[in-house]
Design a protein around this motif. Sequence first.
Motif, PDB file in Angstrom:
ATOM      1  N   TRP A  21      54.349  28.982  30.636  1.00 15.91           N
ATOM      2  CA  TRP A  21      54.959  27.731  31.092  1.00 15.91           C
ATOM      3  C   TRP A  21      56.283  27.454  30.408  1.00 15.91           C
ATOM      4  CZ3 TRP A  21      50.485  23.551  31.508  1.00 15.91           C
ATOM      5  CH2 TRP A  21      49.612  23.939  32.541  1.00 15.91           C
ATOM      6  N   THR A  22      56.310  27.432  29.088  1.00 15.12           N
ATOM      7  CA  THR A  22      57.535  26.985  28.406  1.00 15.12           C
ATOM      8  C   THR A  22      58.503  28.150  28.186  1.00 15.12           C
ATOM      9  OG1 THR A  22      56.349  27.066  26.287  1.00 15.12           O
ATOM     10  CG2 THR A  22      56.581  24.914  27.335  1.00 15.12           C
ATOM     11  N   THR A  41      59.340  27.728  22.288  1.00 13.20           N
ATOM     12  CA  THR A  41      59.140  28.865  23.173  1.00 13.20           C
ATOM     13  C   THR A  41      57.654  29.048  23.447  1.00 13.20           C
ATOM     14  OG1 THR A  41      58.821  30.498  21.410  1.00 13.20           O
ATOM     15  CG2 THR A  41      61.103  30.044  22.092  1.00 13.20           C
ATOM     16  N   GLU A  42      57.346  29.860  24.451  1.00 12.50           N
ATOM     17  CA  GLU A  42      56.009  30.420  24.532  1.00 12.50           C
ATOM     18  C   GLU A  42      55.772  31.232  23.259  1.00 12.50           C
ATOM     19  OE1 GLU A  42      55.284  32.234  28.692  1.00 12.50           O
ATOM     20  OE2 GLU A  42      57.429  32.469  28.314  1.00 12.50           O
ATOM     21  N   GLN A 284      61.682  31.275  40.042  1.00  7.65           N
ATOM     22  CA  GLN A 284      61.525  31.423  38.596  1.00  7.65           C
ATOM     23  C   GLN A 284      61.911  30.143  37.858  1.00  7.65           C
ATOM     24  OE1 GLN A 284      64.103  34.878  38.416  1.00  7.65           O
ATOM     25  NE2 GLN A 284      62.373  36.217  37.923  1.00  7.65           N
ATOM     26  N   ILE A 285      62.782  29.355  38.462  1.00  8.42           N
ATOM     27  CA  ILE A 285      63.192  28.071  37.890  1.00  8.42           C
ATOM     28  C   ILE A 285      62.425  26.913  38.519  1.00  8.42           C
ATOM     29  CG2 ILE A 285      65.125  26.455  37.626  1.00  8.42           C
ATOM     30  CD1 ILE A 285      66.989  28.880  37.508  1.00  8.42           C
ATOM     31  N   THR A 286      62.347  26.900  39.850  1.00  2.00           N
ATOM     32  CA  THR A 286      61.783  25.719  40.523  1.00  2.00           C
ATOM     33  C   THR A 286      60.287  25.560  40.287  1.00  2.00           C
ATOM     34  OG1 THR A 286      61.575  26.997  42.576  1.00  2.00           O
ATOM     35  CG2 THR A 286      63.553  25.625  42.305  1.00  2.00           C
ATOM     36  N   ARG A 287      59.587  26.625  39.886  1.00  2.00           N
ATOM     37  CA  ARG A 287      58.154  26.452  39.601  1.00  2.00           C
ATOM     38  C   ARG A 287      57.931  25.460  38.468  1.00  2.00           C
ATOM     39  NH1 ARG A 287      55.391  29.746  35.681  1.00  2.00           N
ATOM     40  NH2 ARG A 287      56.834  30.911  34.337  1.00  2.00           N
ATOM     41  N   HIS A 288      58.934  25.304  37.600  1.00  2.35           N
ATOM     42  CA  HIS A 288      58.822  24.353  36.501  1.00  2.35           C
ATOM     43  C   HIS A 288      59.250  22.943  36.907  1.00  2.35           C
ATOM     44  CE1 HIS A 288      58.100  27.769  33.942  1.00  2.35           C
ATOM     45  NE2 HIS A 288      59.289  28.279  34.200  1.00  2.35           N
TER      46      HIS A 288
END
Length: 337
Positions: A21-22, A41-42, A284-288
């Motif tokens: 996630w992060t 970070t993860e 890859q960006i919008t999932r967050h």
Amino acid sequence: MATHADITRAARLSVAPMMDWTDRHCRYLHRQLSAQTLLYTEMVTAPALVRGGALHLLNHDPAEHPVALQLGGSEPMELAQAARLGADVGYDEINLNCGCPSDRVQSGTFGAVLMREPGKVAECVAAMRAAVDVPVTVKCRIGVDDQDPEEVLPEFLSRIVAAGCERVTIHARKAWLKGLSPKENRDIPPLDYDLVQRMKGLFPNLHISINGGIATLEDAEALLDSGLDGVMIGRAAYHQPADILAQADRRIFGKGHDTTAEDAVYAMLPYIEAHLSQGGRLHQITRHMLGLFAGRPGARSWRRMLSEGATRDGAGPELVEAALAQVTALAPEAKAV
């Protein structure tokens, strides 16, 4: 680079390290909502960096600062090398994971299983402290399995403080390494905030942040008012980032101004353009970004448009703008016009 005092102030509110996630895109989004909150970070394993040469795992944008690197591992010299790699590329803090209960982590002899080995953790902290000039911190649980937290947590804290740990974040639950899945370990073991409060009484000079079950900014304010030094929020900050972060600079840090989910979307558009120009994919960006409008009119349309459209070939910032238009069309002020 931020000073030790800057990072200590930022730790008043932080977003928890969360696997898958992060990542750097998530952190960039969160930074658009709050300039002050400390981001993590993860978890990155020390063996991956030192033995595997996976230095791409350290990639981050300068805009993410203040940002901390969380490491997983249990071999002092290897952790020291990994910490140095992180500090060399600009991370403001190096954090050692002593709280993750996953099977994969246990098999590597790190994460929550290290709660059983405070001496080894102290060796790791001391080695990392000797290797870097940035703060070295620890994230832990209150205990694991049949341990008595009232006994093991003070011993654990005293050992890592003596080794040079500057701050600790305590997830106020036990981890059950046998019998519960990682997901169940986030919810089923009962929270014990009172124990964490008592640790602050026992270690008044140690900066203690609390983690676990904190769902709102109001919850965070109450815990800070109770005398704890910091609050770390995980899933709520991910799933409702604007609710947690948009007012954090003013309410938690007493500086800066409130932002909005819309502000964050507009700020992400150039970042998305740059990512796509380097061969990246929109999803890859919008999932967050799916939870940005959680609880607001239009949130479902926002999520649906991004979920369905962002994986398609050629998807770009115009999809994000179209999804935002769906939200703004349903805003109360738009209806009143």
